[in-house]
Design a protein around this motif. Structure first.
Motif, PDB file in Angstrom:
ATOM      1  N   THR A 181      37.488 -15.948 -21.166  1.00  0.00           N
ATOM      2  CA  THR A 181      36.444 -15.157 -20.520  1.00  0.00           C
ATOM      3  C   THR A 181      35.181 -15.159 -21.378  1.00  0.00           C
ATOM      4  O   THR A 181      34.060 -15.331 -20.871  1.00  0.00           O
ATOM      5  CB  THR A 181      36.943 -13.711 -20.306  1.00  0.00           C
ATOM      6  N   ILE A 182      35.364 -14.993 -22.689  1.00  0.00           N
ATOM      7  CA  ILE A 182      34.217 -14.977 -23.617  1.00  0.00           C
ATOM      8  C   ILE A 182      33.479 -16.316 -23.583  1.00  0.00           C
ATOM      9  O   ILE A 182      32.244 -16.368 -23.523  1.00  0.00           O
ATOM     10  CB  ILE A 182      34.723 -14.607 -25.025  1.00  0.00           C
TER      11      ILE A 182
ATOM     12  N   ILE B  65      31.772  -5.852 -18.706  1.00  0.00           N
ATOM     13  CA  ILE B  65      32.388  -6.713 -17.674  1.00  0.00           C
ATOM     14  C   ILE B  65      33.351  -5.930 -16.763  1.00  0.00           C
ATOM     15  O   ILE B  65      34.087  -6.520 -15.987  1.00  0.00           O
ATOM     16  CB  ILE B  65      33.093  -7.942 -18.295  1.00  0.00           C
TER      17      ILE B  65
ATOM     18  N   GLN C 186      37.240  -7.570 -29.890  1.00  0.00           N
ATOM     19  CA  GLN C 186      36.447  -8.072 -28.757  1.00  0.00           C
ATOM     20  C   GLN C 186      37.343  -8.801 -27.753  1.00  0.00           C
ATOM     21  O   GLN C 186      37.161  -8.666 -26.538  1.00  0.00           O
ATOM     22  CB  GLN C 186      35.312  -8.976 -29.262  1.00  0.00           C
TER      23      GLN C 186
ATOM     24  N   THR D  23      42.293 -14.359 -23.393  1.00  0.00           N
ATOM     25  CA  THR D  23      41.090 -13.520 -23.467  1.00  0.00           C
ATOM     26  C   THR D  23      39.872 -14.305 -23.944  1.00  0.00           C
ATOM     27  O   THR D  23      38.758 -14.066 -23.485  1.00  0.00           O
ATOM     28  CB  THR D  23      41.338 -12.331 -24.417  1.00  0.00           C
TER      29      THR D  23
ATOM     30  N   TYR E 255      29.071  -9.494 -26.057  1.00  0.00           N
ATOM     31  CA  TYR E 255      28.735  -9.226 -24.650  1.00  0.00           C
ATOM     32  C   TYR E 255      29.788  -8.355 -23.967  1.00  0.00           C
ATOM     33  O   TYR E 255      29.464  -7.485 -23.158  1.00  0.00           O
ATOM     34  CB  TYR E 255      28.583 -10.548 -23.889  1.00  0.00           C
ATOM     35  N   VAL E 256      31.074  -8.597 -24.275  1.00  0.00           N
ATOM     36  CA  VAL E 256      32.138  -7.892 -23.543  1.00  0.00           C
ATOM     37  C   VAL E 256      32.341  -6.453 -24.025  1.00  0.00           C
ATOM     38  O   VAL E 256      33.133  -5.708 -23.438  1.00  0.00           O
ATOM     39  CB  VAL E 256      33.492  -8.645 -23.609  1.00  0.00           C
TER      40      VAL E 256
ATOM     41  N   GLU F  85      38.837  -6.167 -25.693  1.00  0.00           N
ATOM     42  CA  GLU F  85      37.956  -5.619 -24.649  1.00  0.00           C
ATOM     43  C   GLU F  85      38.138  -6.377 -23.329  1.00  0.00           C
ATOM     44  O   GLU F  85      38.085  -5.792 -22.252  1.00  0.00           O
ATOM     45  CB  GLU F  85      36.482  -5.711 -25.076  1.00  0.00           C
ATOM     46  N   VAL F  86      38.344  -7.688 -23.447  1.00  0.00           N
ATOM     47  CA  VAL F  86      38.548  -8.517 -22.250  1.00  0.00           C
ATOM     48  C   VAL F  86      39.852  -8.114 -21.563  1.00  0.00           C
ATOM     49  O   VAL F  86      39.914  -7.963 -20.333  1.00  0.00           O
ATOM     50  CB  VAL F  86      38.576 -10.016 -22.622  1.00  0.00           C
TER      51      VAL F  86
ATOM     52  N   LEU G  55      31.457 -16.717 -20.293  1.00  0.00           N
ATOM     53  CA  LEU G  55      30.232 -15.905 -20.272  1.00  0.00           C
ATOM     54  C   LEU G  55      29.103 -16.644 -20.986  1.00  0.00           C
ATOM     55  O   LEU G  55      27.945 -16.593 -20.566  1.00  0.00           O
ATOM     56  CB  LEU G  55      30.497 -14.544 -20.923  1.00  0.00           C
TER      57      LEU G  55
END
Lengths: 143, 383
Positions: B290-291, B314, B164, B287, B308-309, B167-168, B294
């Motif tokens: 960002t999580i 995003i 995850q 990273t 979420y990401v 992903e960011v 959010l």
């Protein structure tokens, strides 16, 4: 970490304010400041209680028991003196008495250490002048 | 109350700029912002600056800058709040304009962090004094320490995974590929993230922001004055700051409760909520940041940022495009300044290949120091 590794490493700056912490470590005790008025145990070391602003305090003996609050494992040495130590861990220890502090957990694979693991303090004798409080993992039953 | 706008944006090249200094990057950015706004330097009567990260404590920064560009401002000063400074200075500038202390306030930053003077080797948090510097006794070095600790706890409590986090990184890089000014313009995959070397576990190389040389300047004035200068006006609809000044003493410090405070204050002033936000520029020094943002900004619940990401949510074309310039992870690191500049470019419709169609509301955030400081702006377009 071995003794010889630690010699070349950065040493804490000892001040009148923090000397009792480091002297206690040399005596095999973990002591933190407990407010003389509201009894809040504070850390990091500072002159007044951040809760009630009273100056008077005592160096209270901690049990040295706690758990891993958060951890990182350095695979890169940002300070050259730690080049031979990577990978090594730095943890925030949640002491049972409430305060949190930085330390290292010794005797386990850093990657296997988990948030919540139980810990007990030990005193790593670096040399005649410096002893650093570090931690060992303990079984849940022990603590 | 007087409505306030960002009327000029100046962004120097960001990256490796040998020979540049904190001051040369400030003055270059200032000239670009004047040209962007269509202003003469004689019209600038407010100057607020952030000292470069290599001179973080240098309180005379405002004076050196004004001296170099020949300005005698009516309102000035320097702030050092790490990555929260850009948003905080824009807020300060807005307050100065609103209260009539100045008409045109230049907010300025320059940092030759990559090729210039090196930052001093201090233990994590060591800039705060002796006790924090003594963290070196346990080997705590590097800015990665704080966010790494946060990430480890977020992963333990909420099951957030390294994939995850990846992903960011992939989303940020996808945007940087579309941005001609970004430093890192080759696409990456989740597999590239997973195979990048470990720096400070749980962070791999591709979880960490870039280091760059660069300058930025934002000029703040009233909406009324901005209307005479530009066809499209970007409003500062809301602004907020938040602080958790203590670290070990605060049991929620690792999570950054002040970041939610800053966003909530900006939302409240603007009269908007997360559902109104079309695009967000969220300070991504790592990273995990960002999580966290959010979650703090209400796009998802506490602990849900990792999920979420996933699935490109995003990325441009997703539900909420985040860090459309590529962020600190892939565009460059003028700490928090490009974040605000990108918000302005999106709302003006000037973001080129990375434009979010019809963007009218943008949230920008900043975080800094030992996870102590936060700022947030709600910017709105001219619709």
């Amino acid at each position: 970490m071995t003794e010889s590794d630690l010699v070349a490493k950065p040493r804490p700056t000892i001040t009148e304010e923090n000397r009792p912490f480091w002297d206690s470590a040399r005596a095999g005790e973990l002591r933190l400041q407990r407010c003389g008025s509201c009894h809040h145990v504070r850390h990091p070391i500072q002159a007044l209680c951040p809760v009630c602003l009273v100056d008077e305090f005592e160096w209270a003996l901690m049990s040295g028991r706690g758990s891993v609050f958060a951890k990182v494992v350095y695979h890169r040495a940002f300070h050259p003196a730690y080049r031979d130590d990577v990978p090594y861990n730095v943890v925030i220890v949640q002491l049972d008495e409430g305060p949190r502090l930085f330390s290292n957990v010794v005797g386990v694979e850093s990657s296997e250490l988990e948030v919540g693991d139980r810990l007990a303090v030990f005193f790593d004798v670096v040399d005649a002048e410096l002893t650093v409080p570090r931690f060992r993992a303990t079984d849940p039953g022990e603590s | 109350m007087t409505e306030i706008a960002i009327v000029g944006v100046g962004l120097t090249p960001q990256g490796s700029l040998p020979g540049s200094t904190n001051l040369s990057l400030q003055t270059d950015a200032f000239k670009l912002a004047l040209a962007d706004a269509g202003l003469e330097k004689s019209q600038i009567d407010g100057v607020v600056t952030e000292p470069g990260t290599t001179d973080m404590h240098w309180a005379l920064d405002y004076l050196r800058f004004s001296r170099a560009v020949g300005i005698n401002p009516a309102f000035t000063g320097s702030f050092a709040m790490g990555g929260a400074t850009a948003g905080a200075l824009v807020q300060l500038a807005a307050m100065a304009v609103q209260s009539g202390k100045a008409d045109y306030v230049a907010c300025v930053f320059g940092d030759a962090a990559k090729t210039g003077k090196k930052r001093p080797l201090l233990a994590a948090g060591g800039a705060l004094g002796t006790e924090a510097a003594n963290n070196g006794a346990w080997g705590a070095y590097g800015a990665t320490t704080w966010s790494g600790l946060t990430a480890s706890r977020h992963m333990a409590l909420y099951g957030t995974t390294t994939e995850q986090l990846g992903e960011v990184a992939v989303a940020a890089r996808g945007h940087a590929v579309l941005n001609p000014m970004a430093m890192m313009r080759s696409p990456i995959t989740l597999a590239d993230h997973q195979s990048s070397r470990m720096i400070v576990e749980p962070f791999r190389l591709l979880d960490c922001c870039l280091v760059s040389d660069g300058g930025a300047c934002l000029i703040v004035t009233s909406v009324e004055r901005a209307r005479d200068l530009r066809p499209t006006v970007v409003r500062i609809a809301g602004s907020g700051q938040g602080f958790t000044s203590q670290d070990h003493e605060c049991d929620q410090w690792w999570y950054g409760p002040h970041q939610k405070d800053a966003v909530d204050r900006a939302y409240a002033e603007a009269g908007v909520g997360p559902a109104d936000v079309d695009v967000a520029q969220l300070y991504d020094n790592f990273t995990i940041s960002t999580i966290l943002w959010l979650e703090h900004a209400g796009f998802c619940g506490v602990g849900e940022g990792g999920a979420y990401v996933e699935g490109g949510r995003i990325s441009l074309g997703g539900q909420l495009p985040v860090n459309t310039h590529g962020g600190h992870l892939s565009a460059g690191h003028p700490q928090g300044w490009w974040t605000v500049a990108e918000g302005v470019h999106q709302l003006r419709g000037e973001a080129g290949d990375r434009q979010v169609e019809g963007a009218e509301v943008c949230l920008t955030t900043g975080r800094g120091l030992v996870l102590n400081t936060a700022s947030a702006l709600v910017l709105t377009g001219d619709a």
